[in-house]
Design a protein around this motif. Structure first.
Motif, mmCIF file in Angstrom:
data_model
loop_
_atom_site.group_PDB
_atom_site.id
_atom_site.type_symbol
_atom_site.label_atom_id
_atom_site.label_comp_id
_atom_site.label_asym_id
_atom_site.label_seq_id
_atom_site.Cartn_x
_atom_site.Cartn_y
_atom_site.Cartn_z
ATOM 1 N N UNK A 1 -14.807 -13.770 30.259
ATOM 2 C CA UNK A 1 -15.104 -15.157 30.814
ATOM 3 C C UNK A 1 -14.752 -15.328 32.230
ATOM 4 N N UNK A 2 -13.446 -14.643 32.575
ATOM 5 C CA UNK A 2 -13.109 -14.690 33.938
ATOM 6 C C UNK A 2 -14.130 -14.137 35.051
ATOM 7 N N UNK A 3 -14.728 -13.339 34.604
ATOM 8 C CA UNK A 3 -15.723 -12.705 35.630
ATOM 9 C C UNK A 3 -16.852 -13.670 35.637
ATOM 10 N N UNK A 4 -17.157 -14.143 34.484
ATOM 11 C CA UNK A 4 -18.234 -15.234 34.508
ATOM 12 C C UNK A 4 -17.928 -16.313 35.358
ATOM 13 N N UNK A 5 -16.680 -16.657 35.468
ATOM 14 C CA UNK A 5 -16.188 -17.922 36.199
ATOM 15 C C UNK A 5 -16.273 -17.310 37.739
ATOM 16 N N UNK B 1 -17.901 -15.164 39.147
ATOM 17 C CA UNK B 1 -19.295 -14.727 39.612
ATOM 18 C C UNK B 1 -20.404 -15.966 39.352
ATOM 19 N N UNK B 2 -19.888 -17.066 39.000
ATOM 20 C CA UNK B 2 -20.602 -18.202 38.613
ATOM 21 C C UNK B 2 -22.003 -17.930 37.682
ATOM 22 N N UNK B 3 -21.868 -17.012 36.588
ATOM 23 C CA UNK B 3 -22.757 -16.655 35.919
ATOM 24 C C UNK B 3 -22.230 -16.734 34.464
ATOM 25 N N UNK B 4 -23.172 -17.429 33.613
ATOM 26 C CA UNK B 4 -22.778 -17.294 32.400
ATOM 27 C C UNK B 4 -23.357 -16.157 31.580
ATOM 28 N N UNK B 5 -24.422 -15.606 31.827
ATOM 29 C CA UNK B 5 -24.999 -14.488 31.289
ATOM 30 C C UNK B 5 -25.817 -13.850 32.467
ATOM 31 N N UNK C 1 -18.771 -23.565 28.942
ATOM 32 C CA UNK C 1 -19.310 -22.666 29.261
ATOM 33 C C UNK C 1 -18.389 -21.415 29.950
ATOM 34 N N UNK C 2 -18.605 -20.298 29.838
ATOM 35 C CA UNK C 2 -17.496 -19.324 30.377
ATOM 36 C C UNK C 2 -17.410 -19.407 31.728
#
Length: 868
Positions: free
Chosen positions: A388-392, A394-398, A707-708
């Protein structure tokens, strides 16, 4: 200051600096006899008003990613003498030299501490009257012979000050805690809110656990008419109350509008005189700060920052606080105004966010933080689910492969858009884009509220109304992100696979676009699906740019124009992106080799920019978390510095600013304020001293649907944290349980006549003597009483109470059925009757640590260890 050399000699600072444990976040020292004496950990948060303290926080969580950043505070009590204050400042200077440049220094005054300081003491701060007790004893555990009245104030950051033991200390809008040793009575003013009551109760429970070892009873007065037994005790101590309570004291909270003004001053010496010259006002830019100079930044008189360039002299650095205090005096600001001293390259998050942009690279800092490191390489979207830290970042949930539905706002309603035209939006319209995806086996939703630049106010209002209707359909599970044309987040662009096209004009009542002009020009930006958009711009030569790609559509031919500065990735992405506009009939044109028909379609050649648009550098900004409230119609923010999930509770509206996005988190009990929350997010951007873009995306999240891209900003996130979360009423009615000790005291009070005459002070000697008799006794032990669950009055609330003197062997408690327990043992709290040493050995933690955990975690551990 005169006398400082002599004072420094008396302090023996070279020998007086204490050892600093590298594994601990927080260290607290008191200045006693001009020396630094460590404060016991169990007493952290207690401050005597006749003393000065030094507090050092070294963030363990940031060591791995950003180096050992630390905050060094010196705190002065309102009754502290000048000599103690000078000693504290001198010790801070010595510690600063020992710790190095990556330390932010703070000056704190009692009752006006910074959010950073208050964030260390989650349970609250206790101001204690007078000087320190003998032998540096801050807190005497199991001391029951006590009578004091605490005035509890604050929302997220709670503080309690000792006040006169009298009804005259009370008011309608605050919380007061009458501490009688074995019994602690929390009186809630009739105008206090549920969040204030809940946080006041958390402070009361913390006091019970820390100072009474958990062995004191808590009573809560929410309604004086119903809590008759508790009111009799209060009147026995305080006397009979005469007249009405005074009104709530005015709220002195500083709102965001007051914090919006910033002024930067250059400080220098000229002919042995100190010259302070105003340099700039907001919005400030980082290049104003020169490494050989020294500056003062005034944030609306609310806070004073001192910035020290890395090449500024040692003499200037030592004079930082005295110069700041001189500035405060010259400005006529209150003496308690907070001061923060920051060093070049080690600025605090709050300081950097006062500037329009901040780059760590610009200062030559090799430590750019975790954000910039992740984005320098092409992201691996396959890891978004597990990281989730990468998702945050990159601002990408998936990976954007979920289901997409699009509605256009028409005639105040929403009209579904043909899936073939999902990626084609109009600048004069508003759209709802619902994205459905799966995460860890659960269906999740994001609803994007997209607003075109030319959309009417009526359409924007209809957009919000239709979003609320959809949210009801999905039972509040939608994460809502407000998106403005041109500021779309990466995930929004990715779900259209890089083929998003925004046309000028708007869709008419028949859901068809207005007739297109014969000549149209489209600006193509991006290198991959998560950053590519195509936007229609005015069809004239001045709209071109040498570092970008443009598509010129005419009646006879389409020109795909490549600027000289565009990259191979841009060219490859553009060929895919424009397929929805031009089909296959495209003629490639290189800058400088345009055919005459190209310029004729644009109305002739004209100058256009050749500069490259650099992406915004956010490497210098850290995320910041605030609690939101409102006062006199303006937004008031309280920051949670070094935040964690523990800072979120069901009564909160929290604002997380990651600079590229604003998240508004709504607690379960605060969801009804959703509309106000969005307004607060917009007000935050409008009043931000850095001149933030009002188009910054605003994301609204409800508790339990995070969300992540949100949870990834927290170092640890427990999705089950709120599974057994109790409301304030449930805690008072259930968890505090029955209270035999209050019944015993009430019975003793019934043996004599309470004073009938008018009184607003303390009770008569007979009353106090009788009450004192109920408090004295063995001190460390509890008196026998009925088992939990026995009949008791229902006019008060209390905490469960063990009824055994001393401790019991573990074999008489572990894996024992209720009928096999020794008489007097509360079966719901068997573990409580263990000795402290047995408890530590079995549970691996102290009782205080155990009872500070969430209820469900306590139950889980008790079940595993045979105490359930």
């Amino acid at each position: 200051m005169k006398g400082r050399p002599d004072l420094t000699h008396r302090m023996d600072v070279n020998k007086g600096l204490p050892a600093i444990e590298s594994r601990r976040d927080l260290h607290v020292w008191i200045i006693e006899n001009l020396r630094m004496a460590p404060v016991p950990e169990k007493a952290y948060g207690n401050f005597f008003e006749e003393h000065c303290y030094i507090v050092l926080h070294v963030s363990q969580s940031l060591k791995a990613t950003q180096g050992a950043c630390s905050d060094l505070h010196y705190w002065t009590g309102k009754e502290a003498g000048a000599e103690a204050q000078d000693a504290a400042e001198a010790f801070v200077q010595q510690l600063q030299e020992t710790l190095g440049g990556a330390t932010v220094q703070h000056r704190e005054a009692q009752g006006h501490e910074s959010d950073c300081f208050r964030s260390y003491f989650r349970s609250g701060i206790i101001y204690r009257r007078g000087g320190l007790a003998s032998a540096l004893t801050h807190v005497e555990t199991n001391l029951y012979n006590i009578q004091r009245l605490l005035h509890v104030q604050g929302r997220k950051h709670v503080s309690a000050a000792e006040v006169e033991l009298s009804w005259s200390s009370f008011n309608k809008g605050d919380i007061f805690l009458l501490d009688l040793g074995k019994v602690m009575i929390q009186w809630n003013g009739p105008e206090t809110s549920i969040p204030e009551k809940a946080r006041g109760l958390a402070l009361t429970c913390s006091l019970r656990d820390r100072e009474r070892g958990g062995r004191a009873q808590i009573g809560v007065v929410d309604d004086e008419v119903e809590a008759t037994d508790l009111m009799r005790i209060m009147e026995a101590v305080l006397g009979c109350r005469v007249g009405n309570l005074p009104a709530t004291r005015p709220d002195k909270s500083v709102n965001q509008l007051q914090k919006a003004s910033v002024r930067l001053y250059h400080v220098c010496e000229k002919d042995e005189d100190l010259v302070i010259q105003e340099l700039a006002t907001c919005p400030l830019t980082q290049d104003l700060l020169r490494e050989e100079d020294y500056y003062i930044l005034d944030q609306g008189g609310f806070k004073i920052y001192v910035w020290q360039g890395r090449l500024s002299s040692l003499q200037e650095k030592k004079a930082a606080f005295s110069r700041a205090l001189g500035f405060i005096q010259a400005k006529g600001y209150p003496t308690y105004t907070n001061v923060e001293v920051v060093n070049d390259g080690a600025e605090s998050a709050s300081f950097k966010q006062l500037f329009q942009s901040w780059s760590t690279k610009q200062r030559g800092n090799k430590n750019f933080g975790r954000l910039s490191k992740s984005i320098q390489v092409r992201p691996d979207v396959g890891k978004l689910q597990s990281q989730p830290e990468l998702a945050a970042q990159l601002r990408m949930v998936d990976d954007a492969s979920g289901k997409v539905e699009v509605w256009c706002i028409q005639d105040l309603g929403r009209q579904p858009v043909d899936p073939k035209r999902h990626a084609q939006l109009c600048a004069g319209n508003c759209y709802l884009v619902l994205y459905t995806y799966q995460r860890m086996g659960h269906v999740q939703y994001i609803l994007y509220l997209w607003r075109g630049h030319r959309a009417t106010t009526r359409d924007v209002k209809a957009l919000n109304c239709n979003a609320e209707e959809l949210d009801l359909v999905y039972r509040g599970a939608l994460v809502q992100e407000h998106v403005t044309m041109g500021s779309e987040p990466p995930h929004f662009l990715a779900i259209f696979q890089g083929q998003l096209v925004v046309f000028q004009g708007h869709t008419g009542h028949d859901a068809k676009e207005q007739p297109a002009p014969a000549t149209r020009l489209f600006h193509v930006q991006g290198t991959e699906s998560c950053n590519t958009r195509t936007v229609e711009v005015p069809a004239r030569a001045s709209a071109l740019n040498s570092h970008d790609i443009f598509l010129l559509v005419t009646a006879s031919v389409c020109y795909l124009w490549f600027g000289k500065g565009c990259s191979g990735d841009q060219r490859e992405m553009a060929r895919t992106a424009v397929s929805a506009v031009s089909g296959e009939n495209k003629e490639t044109v290189l800058e400088g080799q345009e055919p005459p028909g190209f310029w004729e379609a644009l109305g002739g050649p004209a100058p256009y920019p050749g500069n490259k648009r650099l992406p915004e550098d956010v490497s210098g900004f850290q995320p910041r978390l605030f609690e939101c409230s409102s006062h006199a119609g303006h937004l008031v923010l309280t920051e949670m510095v070094f935040f964690s999930q523990e800072d979120l509770d069901k009564y909160d509206i929290m604002l997380l600013d990651t600079w590229q996005e604003i998240f508004l988190w709504l607690g379960e009990a605060a969801s009804k304020w959703k509309e106000e929350a969005v307004d607060w997010g917009q007000e935050y951007l409008k009043t931000h001293p850095a001149g933030r873009s009002p188009a910054t995306p605003i994301v609204v999240i409800k508790q339990g649907h995070e969300p992540p891209t949100f949870t990834g900003w927290f170092l640890a996130w427990d999705p089950y944290k709120w599974t057994n979360d109790q409301s304030y009423k449930e805690v008072v009615d259930g968890s505090l349980g029955a209270m035999p000790a209050i019944c015993e005291i009430t019975a003793e009070l019934n043996d004599f006549q309470l004073p009938r005459g008018p009184s607003n002070g303390g009770a008569d000697p007979l009353t106090l003597q009788t009450l004192k008799g109920s408090q004295d006794g063995s001190g460390n032990e509890l008196q026998p009483g009925p088992k939990a669950g026995d009949a008791s009055t229902n006019s008060h609330h209390s905490s469960p109470r063990p009824t055994i003197n001393g401790s019991l062997p573990r074999e008489r408690l572990m894996h024992r059925a209720v009928e096999d327990l020794p008489e007097g043992v509360d079966p719901a709290r068997k573990e409580f009757y263990l000795s402290d040493s047995d408890f530590q050995e079995i549970f691996g933690k102290s009782k205080e640590e155990f009872y500070s955990m969430a209820k469900w975690r306590q139950q889980q551990e008790k079940q595993q260890l045979g105490f359930f």
